[in-house]
Design a protein around this motif. Structure first.
Motif, mmCIF file in Angstrom:
data_model
loop_
_atom_site.group_PDB
_atom_site.id
_atom_site.type_symbol
_atom_site.label_atom_id
_atom_site.label_comp_id
_atom_site.label_asym_id
_atom_site.label_seq_id
_atom_site.Cartn_x
_atom_site.Cartn_y
_atom_site.Cartn_z
ATOM 1 N N HIS A 177 -6.400 1.157 -3.092
ATOM 2 C CA HIS A 177 -4.934 1.272 -3.052
ATOM 3 C C HIS A 177 -4.372 1.189 -1.633
ATOM 4 O O HIS A 177 -3.148 1.080 -1.464
ATOM 5 C CB HIS A 177 -4.484 2.580 -3.684
ATOM 6 C CG HIS A 177 -4.708 2.659 -5.162
ATOM 7 N ND1 HIS A 177 -4.312 1.678 -6.036
ATOM 8 C CD2 HIS A 177 -5.304 3.621 -5.918
ATOM 9 C CE1 HIS A 177 -4.647 2.024 -7.259
ATOM 10 N NE2 HIS A 177 -5.261 3.193 -7.217
ATOM 11 N N ALA A 178 -5.208 1.259 -0.618
ATOM 12 C CA ALA A 178 -4.719 1.218 0.767
ATOM 13 C C ALA A 178 -4.247 -0.192 1.100
ATOM 14 O O ALA A 178 -5.017 -1.150 1.046
ATOM 15 C CB ALA A 178 -5.819 1.649 1.723
ATOM 16 N N VAL A 179 -2.971 -0.329 1.440
ATOM 17 C CA VAL A 179 -2.393 -1.623 1.787
ATOM 18 C C VAL A 179 -2.548 -1.851 3.290
ATOM 19 O O VAL A 179 -3.130 -1.038 4.012
ATOM 20 C CB VAL A 179 -0.922 -1.707 1.344
ATOM 21 C CG1 VAL A 179 -0.804 -1.587 -0.172
ATOM 22 C CG2 VAL A 179 -0.065 -0.635 2.032
ATOM 23 N N ALA A 203 -1.306 4.228 3.536
ATOM 24 C CA ALA A 203 -2.210 4.876 2.592
ATOM 25 C C ALA A 203 -1.459 5.173 1.304
ATOM 26 O O ALA A 203 -0.248 5.394 1.311
ATOM 27 C CB ALA A 203 -2.751 6.172 3.194
ATOM 28 N N MET A 204 -2.189 5.198 0.197
ATOM 29 C CA MET A 204 -1.624 5.614 -1.074
ATOM 30 C C MET A 204 -2.756 5.781 -2.080
ATOM 31 O O MET A 204 -3.867 5.290 -1.868
ATOM 32 C CB MET A 204 -0.586 4.603 -1.600
ATOM 33 C CG MET A 204 -1.103 3.208 -1.845
ATOM 34 S SD MET A 204 0.184 2.044 -2.400
ATOM 35 C CE MET A 204 0.546 2.685 -4.040
ATOM 36 N N VAL A 209 -8.178 3.733 3.936
ATOM 37 C CA VAL A 209 -8.655 2.449 4.445
ATOM 38 C C VAL A 209 -9.328 1.715 3.292
ATOM 39 O O VAL A 209 -10.073 2.313 2.511
ATOM 40 C CB VAL A 209 -9.630 2.630 5.622
ATOM 41 C CG1 VAL A 209 -10.303 1.320 5.996
ATOM 42 C CG2 VAL A 209 -8.897 3.200 6.831
ATOM 43 N N ASN A 210 -9.053 0.424 3.193
ATOM 44 C CA ASN A 210 -9.530 -0.355 2.054
ATOM 45 C C ASN A 210 -10.977 -0.791 2.296
ATOM 46 O O ASN A 210 -11.243 -1.787 2.970
ATOM 47 C CB ASN A 210 -8.615 -1.562 1.838
ATOM 48 C CG ASN A 210 -8.809 -2.180 0.478
ATOM 49 O OD1 ASN A 210 -9.923 -2.531 0.109
ATOM 50 N ND2 ASN A 210 -7.725 -2.323 -0.265
ATOM 51 N N GLY A 251 -3.843 -2.573 -3.114
ATOM 52 C CA GLY A 251 -4.082 -2.702 -1.686
ATOM 53 C C GLY A 251 -4.902 -3.927 -1.354
ATOM 54 O O GLY A 251 -4.586 -4.665 -0.406
ATOM 55 N N THR A 252 -5.955 -4.166 -2.123
ATOM 56 C CA THR A 252 -6.778 -5.350 -1.892
ATOM 57 C C THR A 252 -5.965 -6.609 -2.134
ATOM 58 O O THR A 252 -6.067 -7.587 -1.378
ATOM 59 C CB THR A 252 -8.020 -5.316 -2.800
ATOM 60 O OG1 THR A 252 -8.581 -3.998 -2.798
ATOM 61 C CG2 THR A 252 -9.061 -6.304 -2.327
ATOM 62 N N GLN A 253 -5.158 -6.595 -3.177
ATOM 63 C CA GLN A 253 -4.283 -7.738 -3.428
ATOM 64 C C GLN A 253 -3.332 -7.964 -2.263
ATOM 65 O O GLN A 253 -3.153 -9.102 -1.800
ATOM 66 C CB GLN A 253 -3.494 -7.515 -4.716
ATOM 67 C CG GLN A 253 -2.452 -8.613 -4.978
ATOM 68 C CD GLN A 253 -1.773 -8.462 -6.326
ATOM 69 O OE1 GLN A 253 -2.427 -8.486 -7.358
ATOM 70 N NE2 GLN A 253 -0.450 -8.306 -6.322
#
Length: 344
Positions: free
Chosen positions: A122-124, A128-129, A134-135, A167-169
């Motif tokens: 979920h980390a963009v 953070a979220m 960190v992704n 986040g990965t997207q």
């Protein structure tokens, strides 16, 4: 399998009422005590420069300072303590270790699985979220692309966590060298991951979202993997396949409504292992979510058993009409037709 693990990841403790607890790793380790061929490896922590290849540097420095000041609530879901930054560095380092092992030829019983925490998907780019700072998968994918000795041109990431890997997207949405697939529960947190989110600019067509209706079961998830996911990634022909392996789509996980059995994770792991072999891609697993401790541990264990020689048991159910329609829409969004047999 080889499991990347560090005791440092236990020190990130967002509180007894938080679902992303250190007990998640303890439960996995306890369950794996009963399994043959389990090996644990500790890796070097990731440095800020490597994280900054996919994250805003000022954001990373702010997380480091936030933790150094004692932490607290970054947002209503995402909490840090002083030790969180070190846990983040080790969790991300373990994900990069998994890439190293995979690209150096570890397969079969040596297939790497990083079980660091906090999770990352979920980390963009600059925030953070969703329990994530960190992704991990994104850092690991970029590390593979940036390391000259590996000669990696294309990476695919399949995220089977029940929540969309927003986040990965976000990080790779306009990139043509990373193909991101997320299969997740439709409408669940964070509310992203619609079928028509397929990438933009150079990355047009390299994001595939497979939102599944609540109540989806093993046969329907397997149809998604065998249908649009395998089709897309076969065409993409990656050099490395990373699995963002969350286990919260299990029917007994407390925070989702997807109805997967433990066996479903063996089946998906088996199909993706076959895909990796077919396209000659290295394969590695990186832990994401999963909040029912027993079913998390059982599901990680059955993935290990799959790589240790156990044959998965095929599901009794086929693809129902609701899921069939969703998968047909996914295929159409990517420019091809998908034929699936309905249940009798």
């Amino acid at each position: 399998m080889q499991f990347g693990y560090s005791e440092v990841c236990l020190a990130h403790d967002p509180g007894s009422r938080h679902p992303e607890t250190p007990d998640r790793l303890r439960a996995i380790r306890e369950r794996l005590k009963k399994k043959h061929g389990v090996e644990y490896v500790e890796a070097d922590p990731c440095d800020l420069d490597r994280m900054a290849a996919v994250h805003d540097r000022e954001y990373l420095e702010s997380v480091r300072e936030f933790c150094a000041d004692g932490g607290g609530s970054w947002d209503p879901d995402t909490t840090a303590v002083e030790e969180t930054w070190d846990a983040v560095r080790h969790s991300t380092g373990l994900a990069c270790w998994a890439v190293d092992e995979a690209l150096e030829g570890a397969t079969g019983r040596e297939t790497p699985f990083s079980i660091g925490r906090p999770p990352g998907h979920h980390a963009v780019y600059d925030d953070a979220m969703g329990f994530c700072f960190v992704n991990n998968a994104a850092v690991a994918a970029q590390y593979a692309l940036d390391t000259d000795e590996y000669d990696v041109d294309r990476v695919a990431i399949v995220d089977w966590d029940v929540h969309h890997g927003n986040g990965t997207q976000d990080i790779f949405y306009d990139r043509e060298d990373v193909y991101f697939v997320s299969i997740h529960e439709q409408g669940l947190y964070p509310g992203t991951g619609a079928i028509d989110e397929t990438g933009e600019d150079a990355g047009a067509g390299t994001t595939m979202n497979v939102p599944m209706p609540a109540g989806t079961d093993d046969g329907e998830y397997l149809a998604a993997v065998e249908g649009p996911i395998v089709r897309a990634l076969t065409d993409f022909d990656p050099d490395l396949l990373l699995i963002s392996a969350g286990f919260d789509a299990h029917r007994h996980d407390p925070i989702s409504r997807i109805r997967l059995s433990t066996e479903a994770y063996a089946l998906m792991a088996d199909r993706l292992r076959t895909l990796a072999a077919d396209v000659d891609a290295a394969l590695a697993f990186i832990l994401e979510g999963g909040y029912g401790l027993d079913v998390l541990a059982d599901s990680v264990a059955i993935v290990h058993e799959t790589f240790d020689g156990r044959e998965p048991i095929e599901p009794d159910s086929d693809c129902g009409e609701n899921a069939k329609s969703a998968l047909a829409d996914v295929a159409e969004a990517h420019g091809y037709e998908l034929e699936l047999e309905s249940e009798d």
